[in-house]
Design an enzyme around this catalytic site. Structure first.
Site, PDB file in Angstrom:
ATOM      1  N   LYS A 135      40.460  32.537  45.074  1.00  0.00           N
ATOM      2  CA  LYS A 135      41.558  32.126  45.951  1.00  0.00           C
ATOM      3  C   LYS A 135      42.405  33.336  46.347  1.00  0.00           C
ATOM      4  O   LYS A 135      42.328  34.384  45.704  1.00  0.00           O
ATOM      5  CB  LYS A 135      42.406  31.088  45.232  1.00  0.00           C
TER       6      LYS A 135
ATOM      7  N   ARG B 176      51.357  19.914  37.255  1.00  0.00           N
ATOM      8  CA  ARG B 176      51.381  20.435  38.617  1.00  0.00           C
ATOM      9  C   ARG B 176      50.596  19.414  39.434  1.00  0.00           C
ATOM     10  O   ARG B 176      51.120  18.377  39.786  1.00  0.00           O
ATOM     11  CB  ARG B 176      50.728  21.834  38.610  1.00  0.00           C
TER      12      ARG B 176
ATOM     13  N   TYR C  36      67.994  56.447  51.646  1.00  0.00           N
ATOM     14  CA  TYR C  36      69.114  55.576  51.992  1.00  0.00           C
ATOM     15  C   TYR C  36      70.186  55.557  50.918  1.00  0.00           C
ATOM     16  O   TYR C  36      69.875  55.538  49.720  1.00  0.00           O
ATOM     17  CB  TYR C  36      68.604  54.135  52.166  1.00  0.00           C
TER      18      TYR C  36
ATOM     19  N   MET D 285      60.905  50.766  53.766  1.00  0.00           N
ATOM     20  CA  MET D 285      59.966  49.717  54.154  1.00  0.00           C
ATOM     21  C   MET D 285      58.522  50.214  54.193  1.00  0.00           C
ATOM     22  O   MET D 285      57.611  49.573  53.682  1.00  0.00           O
ATOM     23  CB  MET D 285      60.359  49.146  55.520  1.00  0.00           C
TER      24      MET D 285
HETATM   25  C1  PLP Z   1      43.843  30.483  39.516  1.00  0.00           C
HETATM   26  C2  PLP Z   1      43.181  29.480  38.729  1.00  0.00           C
HETATM   27  C3  PLP Z   1      42.220  29.846  37.744  1.00  0.00           C
HETATM   28  C4  PLP Z   1      41.907  31.269  37.369  1.00  0.00           C
HETATM   29  O1  PLP Z   1      42.857  31.747  36.445  1.00  0.00           O
HETATM   30  P1  PLP Z   1      42.799  33.219  35.842  1.00  0.00           P
HETATM   31  O2  PLP Z   1      43.867  33.269  34.831  1.00  0.00           O
HETATM   32  O3  PLP Z   1      43.041  34.150  36.972  1.00  0.00           O
HETATM   33  O4  PLP Z   1      41.455  33.387  35.267  1.00  0.00           O
HETATM   34  C5  PLP Z   1      41.549  28.852  37.089  1.00  0.00           C
HETATM   35  N1  PLP Z   1      41.799  27.550  37.370  1.00  0.00           N
HETATM   36  C6  PLP Z   1      42.717  27.173  38.271  1.00  0.00           C
HETATM   37  C7  PLP Z   1      42.932  25.716  38.504  1.00  0.00           C
HETATM   38  C8  PLP Z   1      43.451  28.115  38.977  1.00  0.00           C
HETATM   39  O5  PLP Z   1      44.367  27.724  39.856  1.00  0.00           O
END
Ligand code: PLP
Length: 820
Positions: A489, A587, A715, A764
């Site tokens: 993801k 969640r 800055y 930036m």
């Molecule tokens: C992101 C995610 C993972 C992976 O987790 P890591 O700690 O990066 O290995 C596994 N399961 C779900 C549901 C996630 O959202």
């Protein structure tokens, strides 16, 4: 092909195999150990090596591809399934591979150099190749093929046309070197150095040295620096020895070094009674040490000191990696123009084959170095291309075009790189993957420049070998039969999309997971055929999901009902879905009390089928919450058991993320979901992580300034230099993902090995570093994070987690992938 063909009967004798021949007349010239990288089927033998995955498991696939010779340690007595195949049965297939290579090695009497040491092996090997090429036709290990498998495969490439061999070896534990010595049978030995770091495979430094020196037991000449063997009490090998040193008596004593013009190192030394010197185009300490090792070798081999100086000055940096970049016209460019021979070509073609993002694959290839009749050579090249799915060939150089009839694919030829560059516009390179593979003299970097998009000089480098290594590490932690779902993801945690997914697919993970339907669609378009789970699927994206064969996560009855409605309208049956259970994260997911209702819906819905059920651990990395983790695992077990019982069929169950894999082996169930660990980060390892760093963020210096005492930087005048000093402005700022809280000395970057603090506020698009006392110059590379400047540490400093740092690197920072 130049390679000798051995009768399979001879191979049987050499390996001491119990043989089962259907075709005793077969001949062997190609060794294969990887079912994904097959070539020369008619004369190949496949070794079923016991590894992370048992090679025997791939025999049907390899047979299907056309290979007929197999070296195995166990075999299927039902040989009727493999008509025409030869089986050679041995107790240990790796030993058989080594024995066959050793037998091949014994056929040649030219000098063979073996190199070992903790660092610098590959560089010294490549430099010796550059230095000795004028006199010798050298065969050398491709890239860093130096393992128990890599060495025999390298040695197997020796043939009649060579006059010198250079092989490197790497070992990780006691007992390995003797096997490599028998394969290489070196006549000349080079020890580059001995690192201080304690290696887990050895009980002491003494033992590590003894094991490394075993390689040189019977060499006529041994070249080394006595400094590294200080206090070693064992015997030093070599009939003749040649030593070098920077701190005292040796055959080559380096007495002085000096930096010239900010880019050369001028070395002076004593060689016997003679004063010798050399100028080398490198300044960093590691390169200089490797140069001295090469210098000593030239002198030991009898080269005139002036010739040595002349050649050392022309040494080229060693670039051993394939780089994958975005090209013009939606192309992807794989750049590998550092060297060219058939073995490195085969490696590059494998990488080309692995990248599926464009249906079309083009190879731009120069003449291969070498002289004399080359029919065999180009025959071999043509057969490699045929086997590795090249759609189009663009040949460059006076020779390759004369062999045009050997190439069966679409092909065009140019006499020179210039001619190709003049015609680049007419070649219509659009939406394809282009592999650039040229001998150094053809200067293919000019083509690379013309084909790749201009990069903003801040880049995120992704080391695909490290990613592969980390994947294999987690695989080794799994109980037998447990699968891997790689979570890619958020652009694979910021590191890319199809490039990573292609690598994972090539390495046979079982599943991919993405957050949104769009991400899944992009992967499908890039040739990913693995099953893909989409974690945030909603009613609006269901059509897209179904059209691309993506599998939704279902986390509530509402989603499930919508899905069932859409699927029933389409008259779909048994569409795979993944049920998310809430065991404590709170969640997304079905709460335990909602499971009954969900099952009721499922039981009456022939349009869907549960492919898996899963839940997410809230605190897998933290020992303080282990009791809660166990509670989650127990609840998950219970809920999935109820589901299977009610549904009357079984499905995959998965719970663990990265940190769960190693910390909670009993919670692996049928599959694990691996995310951040792939990139080398796992906070479960407090110290001494076994993982490799896969992502490095780099930028460069735009300007260097010398400031007077009391002047301020940036800055709001926050950076103060009471004593004056030197500052460097670098091309990274908070818009690139370099957090503003790292300003004013909180953050550190590294330049030429110097760790330097930020000074003043982060801007930036840029920021300033205090480089007082360093050799930093405009244009120098600057490391923002890597295996030394760790993401974990930055995260701790900023009060966040590594995930946020990784995914925070802005999309305007170009991603460059490499593969060694
Ligand atoms: C992101 C995610 C993972 C992976 O987790 P890591 O700690 O990066 O290995 C596994 N399961 C779900 C549901 C996630 O959202």
């Amino acid at each position: 092909m130049n390679h000798k063909i051995y009768p399979v009967t001879e191979v049987g004798k050499v390996t001491g195999a119990f043989t089962h021949f259907s075709d005793p007349g077969a001949g062997i010239r190609t060794l294969s150990t990887d079912s994904r990288k097959l070539a020369d089927m008619d004369h190949a033998v496949f070794f079923a090596l016991a590894g992370r995955r048992d090679g025997h498991q791939f025999i049907p696939e390899v047979y299907q591809a056309g290979v007929r010779n197999f070296i195995v340690s166990a075999y299927d007595r039902d040989l009727d399934r493999y008509p025409g195949a030869n089986f050679l049965v041995v107790p240990d297939t790796l030993k058989a591979l080594q024995a066959l290579a050793a037998h091949h090695r014994s056929q040649f009497s030219f000098p063979v150099i073996a190199i070992t040491g903790s660092n610098g092996k590959t560089v010294v090997k490549e430099w010796l190749y550059q230095l000795l090429a004028p006199e010798y036709h050298v065969i050398r290990s491709p890239k860093s093929y130096n393992s128990q498998i890599g060495v025999p495969l390298s040695v197997w490439e020796m043939n009649e046309s060579h006059t010198l061999a250079i092989f490197e070896t790497g070992i990780s534990r006691t007992g390995e070197m003797e096997a490599l010595r028998e394969v290489i049978q070196p006549t000349i030995g080079i020890l580059t150095n001995i690192g201080e770091a304690h290696q887990s495979g050895f009980s002491s430094r003494e033992e590590k040295i003894a094991e490394k020196l075993r390689l040189f037991k019977q060499t006529g000449l041994f070249i080394y620096a006595p400094f590294y063997l200080e206090n070693y009490i064992g015997e030093i090998p070599g009939e003749r020895r040649f030593t070098w040193s920077r701190h005292g008596h040796a055959d080559l004593e380096v007495v002085d070094d000096e930096i010239l013009e900010d880019k050369y190192q001028f070395l002076r030394g004593r060689f016997g009674a003679e004063e010798v010197q050399c100028l080398v185009p490198f300044m960093d300490a590691a390169s200089v040490e490797n140069v001295i090792c090469c210098w000593a070798t030239l002198l030991a081999l009898g080269y005139d000191p002036e010739v040595a100086d002349d050649r050392l000055e022309k040494l080229q940096p060693v670039r051993m990696r394939l780089e994958l970049k975005n090209g013009i016209n939606n192309c992807s460019v794989i750049d590998d123009s550092y060297s060219l021979d058939t073995s490195s070509l085969a490696i590059a073609l494998d990488f080309l084959k692995q990248q599926n993002q464009h249906p079309k694959r083009t190879l731009i290839l120069s003449d291969l170095p070498g002289t004399g009749p080359q029919d065999d050579l180009y025959e071999q090249v043509a057969s490699l291309l045929g086997n590795k799915f090249v759609d189009r060939l663009i040949g460059v150089g006076p020779v390759i075009g004369t062999h045009h009839d050997k190439f069966k694919m679409q092909a065009q030829f140019f006499d020179s790189t210039e001619e190709l560059l003049d015609n680049l516009g007419n070649l219509k390179l659009v939406s394809e993957t282009i592999l650039l593979k040229g001998a150094r003299i053809f200067g293919f970097e000019r083509i690379s420049k013309a084909l790749t998009q201009k990069v903003h000089e801040t880049i995120l480098e992704i080391n695909l070998n490290a990613l592969e290594f980390n994947l294999n590490f987690y695989r080794s932690q799994l109980r037998p039969g447990v699968g891997i779902m790689a979570v890619v993801k958020a652009f694979s945690y910021g590191s890319g999309s199809f490039e990573i997914a292609n690598l994972l697919q090539f390495n046979k993970v079982d599943y991919l997971a993405v957050a949104f339907a769009d991400e899944g669609v992009a992967l499908r378009k890039a040739g990913i055929t693995l099953p893909i789970m989409v974690m945030s699927a909603d009613a609006g994206s269901l059509d897209t999901l179904i059209a691309h064969g993506l599998e939704p996560e279902v986390y509530s009855s509402r989603i499930l009902e919508e899905l069932i409605t859409v699927l029933s309208q389409k008259k779909t049956e048994k569409y795979p879905v993944h049920i998310k259970l809430d065991t404590g994260m709170h969640r997304l997911g079905f709460m335990p009390a909602e499971v009954g209702g969900m099952l009721e819906l499922l039981r009456n819905a022939p349009s869907v089928k549960v492919k898996s059920a899963f839940s997410h651990l809230v605190s897998s990395e933290d020992a303080a919450d282990d009791a809660f983790t166990s509670h989650q695992a127990a609840l998950f077990s219970e809920l999935t058991a109820t589901m299977e019982e009610t549904l009357g069929y079984s499905f995959l169950r998965h719970l663990s993320n990265t940190s769960g894999v190693t910390r909670h082996p009993s919670a692996q169930f049928d599959m694990v979901r691996l995310g951040i660990g792939l990139y080398g980060i796992d906070t479960a390892f407090k110290t001494r992580s076994p993982l490799q760093t896969a992502v490095v963020l780099k930028t460069s210096i735009s300007q260097v300034k010398i400031l007077e005492p009391g002047e301020t930087v940036g800055y709001n005048r926050r950076g103060v230099l009471p004593h004056g000093g030197k500052i460097a402005t670098v091309k990274i700022g908070y818009a690139d993902g370099y957090d503003r809280r790292l300003g004013n000395g909180a953050g550190k970057m590294s330049i030429n090995g110097y760790l330097v603090p930020t000074i003043g506020n982060i801007c930036m698009d840029m920021c300033m570093l205090d480089v007082t006392g360093t050799n930093a110059r405009e244009g120098d590379e600057v490391i923002v994070f890597d295996e030394e400047i760790r993401i974990e540490e930055m995260a701790r400093q900023l009060g966040t987690i590594p995930y946020e740092i990784l995914t925070g690197v802005s999309q305007r920072v170009k991603r460059v992938y490499f593969y060694e």
